[in-house]
Design a protein around this motif. Structure first.
Motif, PDB file in Angstrom:
ATOM      1  N   ALA A   8       0.856  -1.319   0.188  1.00 33.20           N
ATOM      2  CA  ALA A   8       0.095  -0.002  -0.355  1.00 33.20           C
ATOM      3  C   ALA A   8       0.995   1.481  -0.006  1.00 33.20           C
ATOM      4  O   ALA A   8       1.874   1.202   0.526  1.00 33.20           O
ATOM      5  CB  ALA A   8      -0.939   0.586   0.812  1.00 33.20           C
ATOM      6  N   THR A  16       0.197   3.715   0.965  1.00 34.43           N
ATOM      7  CA  THR A  16      -0.078   4.580   2.582  1.00 34.43           C
ATOM      8  C   THR A  16       1.193   4.519   3.036  1.00 34.43           C
ATOM      9  O   THR A  16       1.348   5.208   4.286  1.00 34.43           O
ATOM     10  CB  THR A  16      -1.564   4.625   3.043  1.00 34.43           C
ATOM     11  N   ARG A  71     -11.107   7.624   2.764  1.00 31.63           N
ATOM     12  CA  ARG A  71      -9.928   6.141   2.486  1.00 31.63           C
ATOM     13  C   ARG A  71      -9.807   5.315   3.173  1.00 31.63           C
ATOM     14  O   ARG A  71     -10.203   5.315   4.322  1.00 31.63           O
ATOM     15  CB  ARG A  71      -8.651   7.514   2.316  1.00 31.63           C
ATOM     16  N   THR A 116      -6.866   1.530   4.276  1.00 30.58           N
ATOM     17  CA  THR A 116      -5.689   0.690   4.129  1.00 30.58           C
ATOM     18  C   THR A 116      -6.124  -0.791   4.116  1.00 30.58           C
ATOM     19  O   THR A 116      -6.940  -0.659   5.495  1.00 30.58           O
ATOM     20  CB  THR A 116      -4.727   1.169   4.534  1.00 30.58           C
ATOM     21  N   HIS A 138      -4.694   0.709  -0.961  1.00 28.77           N
ATOM     22  CA  HIS A 138      -5.847   1.964  -1.084  1.00 28.77           C
ATOM     23  C   HIS A 138      -6.534   2.127  -1.235  1.00 28.77           C
ATOM     24  O   HIS A 138      -6.740   2.663  -2.643  1.00 28.77           O
ATOM     25  CB  HIS A 138      -4.298   3.095  -1.057  1.00 28.77           C
ATOM     26  N   GLU A 180      -2.332   9.088  -2.130  1.00 29.20           N
ATOM     27  CA  GLU A 180      -1.941   9.472  -0.397  1.00 29.20           C
ATOM     28  C   GLU A 180      -2.577  11.085  -0.203  1.00 29.20           C
ATOM     29  O   GLU A 180      -1.933  11.210   1.055  1.00 29.20           O
ATOM     30  CB  GLU A 180      -1.034   8.300   0.006  1.00 29.20           C
TER      31      GLU A 180
END
Length: 367
Positions: free
Chosen positions: A68, A70, A259, A261, A266, A321
């Motif tokens: 991910a 993020t 958002r 995760t 993501h 992100e």
């Protein structure tokens, strides 16, 4: 066109273009940019060569980050993790690598192979397997046209290493790698898709590193000349003669970002309104990468065509992100490489692969 990357300006152009072609994902190339700049400062450069310069029996592999985006901003890459990956695969297969090719041209995964190439003294092929970024290992033209992701080596920044020797499909490799990545901290690096020079010539999207550098250079030069960098960028990208189209899709500000995760991905939905009309709405859906944009409920760009979120003043491309409330952006759509629009490719990374209940329609038809 073969070239040598040996200047900081080239690296900055490349990474800025990589963010745009990453279409919101591929990982923030900032970490890769730091690694490549360090190689240049230590006197090493990287040679980028065309696939036509490769012998047919050359041994070529991909190197890429998996996880991910993020998480990437919190997990800094160890300087030698990719070198160790490459050496582990060479030992496993009993053969030395002749060249490296990016899996994707977008984001971090376009820069990591260049940093490794400089570090190892290996050329990097001016091509990739998408002409953009995608969230799955199997979503590359290499796989569509018959190359296999395995054997694959995965490792995290601590050196924990796993070899996936074989699997029933590249989608199964994706499933296994995603579980392993979750166990190793949600961010790993992989060495995969061992291919011959002949494979690369037949199956890759060619010229993508040059394309990325041209995008970055166009933005830089427009800023230096006090021109409109967004207009300059659209002029550069829009080239119907070679099947390339680009359009400004929206000019507004972000009013919400939802958002999450989850499972190494993501996910997000970005809501925007026009600067002077709060009833004029625009949404972007993403799974690591921007996948679909809708203007007042009507689709205006959908995967595999590319979406880019640009700072409306500087045309700086932004990863998913980094989007947040209040940012004022211009959203552009760019047509995918013509290879990516073939029926066999759309079966793997068209709208249906991401759960959208609509068929792919080219950008130039939607707007």
């Amino acid at each position: 066109m073969s070239m040598r990357i040996d200047s900081i300006e080239q690296v900055q152009d490349l990474t800025r273009g990589a963010v745009l072609l990453g279409t919101g994902g591929g990982g923030d190339p900032y970490i890769g940019e730091l690694l490549l700049k360090q190689e240049l400062r230590e006197g090493r450069a990287v040679d980028v060569i065309d696939a036509t310069d490769l012998p047919d029996d050359a041994f070529v592999v991909c190197v890429a980050g998996i996880g991910a985006p993020t998480v990437l901003v919190e997990h800094l890459q160890a300087n030698d993790v990719c070198r160790s990956l490459l050496q582990t695969l060479e030992k496993h297969l009993g053969r030395s690598v002749d060249a490296i090719i990016p899996a994707e041209v977008g984001g971090l995964n376009s820069v990591i192979p260049l940093a490794l190439g400089a570090q190892m003294g290996l050329p990097v092929i001016n091509a990739d397997g998408m002409g953009r970024a995608f969230p799955h290992i199997d979503m590359v033209t290499y796989s569509v046209y018959g190359s296999r992701a395995c054997p694959m080596v995965l490792a995290n920044e601590l050196g924990d290493t796993v070899i996936i020797d074989s699997a029933s499909s590249d989608r199964k490799v994706e499933d296994i790698a995603r579980v392993v990545t979750g166990a190793l901290g949600a961010m790993t690096y992989g060495c995969l898709y061992p291919m011959s020079g002949a494979d690369v010539k037949a199956k890759a999207i060619h010229g993508s590193i040059n394309y990325s550098m041209s995008i970055g250079a166009t933005i830089r030069k427009a800023r230096q000349s006090s021109g409109d960098p967004v207009s300059a960028l659209l002029d550069m990208l829009h080239n119907p003669g070679i099947g390339r189209h680009a359009s400004l899709l929206f000019d507004g500000k972000i009013v919400d970002v939802k958002r999450e995760t989850r499972d190494g991905w993501h996910f997000a939905v970005v809501e925007m309104i026009a600067l002077h009309d709060s009833n004029d709405h625009f949404t972007i859906e993403l799974q690591n990468e921007y996948l679909r944009a809708q203007h007042n409920g009507k689709t205006v760009c959908i995967v595999p065509d590319l979406l880019a979120a640009l700072d409306r003043e500087t045309a700086e491309p932004l990863t998913g992100e980094r989007l947040k409330y209040g940012q004022r952006l211009k959203i552009i759509g760019v047509s995918a490489d013509p290879v990516m629009r073939r029926p066999e490719c759309l079966e793997v990374f068209g709208p249906g692969a991401f759960g959208f209940q609509e068929a792919f329609t080219p950008l130039e038809t939607l707007v």
